[in-house]
Design a protein around this motif. Sequence first.
Motif, PDB file in Angstrom:
ATOM      1  N   CYS A 112      84.451  51.053  38.620  1.00 26.60           N
ATOM      2  CA  CYS A 112      84.296  50.904  37.178  1.00 26.60           C
ATOM      3  C   CYS A 112      83.131  51.779  36.718  1.00 26.60           C
ATOM      4  O   CYS A 112      82.372  52.292  37.548  1.00 26.60           O
ATOM      5  N   THR A 113      82.987  51.965  35.417  1.00 24.54           N
ATOM      6  CA  THR A 113      81.925  52.811  34.892  1.00 24.54           C
ATOM      7  C   THR A 113      81.082  52.036  33.871  1.00 24.54           C
ATOM      8  O   THR A 113      81.503  51.002  33.356  1.00 24.54           O
ATOM      9  N   TYR A 114      79.920  52.605  33.595  1.00 25.75           N
ATOM     10  CA  TYR A 114      79.018  51.957  32.632  1.00 25.75           C
ATOM     11  C   TYR A 114      78.175  53.043  31.948  1.00 25.75           C
ATOM     12  O   TYR A 114      77.813  54.042  32.579  1.00 25.75           O
ATOM     13  N   PRO A 115      77.897  52.863  30.641  1.00 24.64           N
ATOM     14  CA  PRO A 115      77.120  53.866  29.911  1.00 24.64           C
ATOM     15  C   PRO A 115      75.616  53.672  30.125  1.00 24.64           C
ATOM     16  O   PRO A 115      75.129  52.555  30.206  1.00 24.64           O
ATOM     17  N   ILE A 116      74.889  54.772  30.216  1.00 26.72           N
ATOM     18  CA  ILE A 116      73.427  54.750  30.327  1.00 26.72           C
ATOM     19  C   ILE A 116      72.872  55.562  29.165  1.00 26.72           C
ATOM     20  O   ILE A 116      73.122  56.769  29.065  1.00 26.72           O
ATOM     21  N   PRO A 117      72.103  54.933  28.261  1.00 29.60           N
ATOM     22  CA  PRO A 117      71.523  55.693  27.141  1.00 29.60           C
ATOM     23  C   PRO A 117      70.283  56.472  27.588  1.00 29.60           C
ATOM     24  O   PRO A 117      69.547  56.041  28.470  1.00 29.60           O
ATOM     25  N   THR A 118      70.056  57.615  26.976  1.00 26.60           N
ATOM     26  CA  THR A 118      68.850  58.394  27.206  1.00 26.60           C
ATOM     27  C   THR A 118      68.407  58.996  25.875  1.00 26.60           C
ATOM     28  O   THR A 118      69.235  59.398  25.058  1.00 26.60           O
TER      29      THR A 118
END
Length: 364
Positions: free
Chosen positions: A323-329
């Motif tokens: 599965c995937t997950y978003p990482i904010p920067t």
Amino acid sequence: MDRTVSIFQLKMEDRTSFILLSSLLLLTCGTSGQDNAGCVRPILDAKIELATNQTHFSPGVPITLSCKQGYTPVSGPRRIVCTVDGTWTNTRYMCIPKRCPYPDPPAHGELYYEDTVYLSTINYTCDEGYTLNGSSTAVCQANATWSTPAPECKAVSCGLAPIPQFGLIIYDKTVRGGKTYFGTGGTYRCLPPYALFGNPRAECTISGTWTRTPECRVVTCPPPDNIEKGYMSNEDRRDFDFMETVKYGCNDNYALDGNMEIVCQQDGNWSEMPSCKASCPVEIQRAKIEYNGEKILISDLKIKVILHKEIISVYCKDTVRNCTYPIPTQCIDGVLKLPECFEELSEFEYNLNSTSHPSEIQQC
């Protein structure tokens, strides 16, 4: 020998009915040490009095009973007679206290009392913001009237609020006739370029005076400086008055960090100046990202630059759970750090159907 006849005292405790107090007599009769029999002066209830000071009475002599001041008679007969056997004839004569009219509370005030009979007391008070005009107490008199009329509760007034030089006041509500009352409030302001020193709020107090009046003083600020990589709306090299403003902007590829406008403050200093921060290049070649709330291909980002404090999100993959997950920067003054878990797609994967991109795979 002396003989004692006791006559009982009756009492009814009801505010709306008579309080029957005993007028029954404790009579002591007998010989007076003389040859002729007679009666001695009867011992009466404290509320009853005799019309004579005589101490010994011959048979057949009558005595008239009466009530003391502040009391009124109930029942009878009013006259008793000394009999030949040295006793007084029976009577149910009683005296009860007179009653004053029930009082009404003053407007904007209250009263406290336990009863309204003779010698009872009323205490008057006024609500907050009102002062008592008249006596605070009244006593029920012997003639069944109160000793003083009911007082008035008058509102505390202050007049109009004092105005500082070069200033004004805005009342919280409309004021008419040059009078204000307890609790009336207002806000002081100074005419430009004067600054207000003191409490801007005013109030008519319980003492009938206004709270302390502030002052209006001239305040100026020195000419402000420009900011690096930016420009200002007013470059006049002069002193600026209190509350005057100057606006700032940044050159291309720089973003303003802070308020775009500064203001000359009461202490003669400018509010905090902004600064110009560098934008960040987005060094991603092949990926789908989140930007301004939308998922877009990196190729759709017209200029691969985001401004200071702007945020993008990239997707990382959890290979164990598939599965995937978003990482904010976030861009911070020219620096955009990409998370270590982020991997760019191969050119083949990037050009393939976008539904296979990590951003489209089931989210963790």
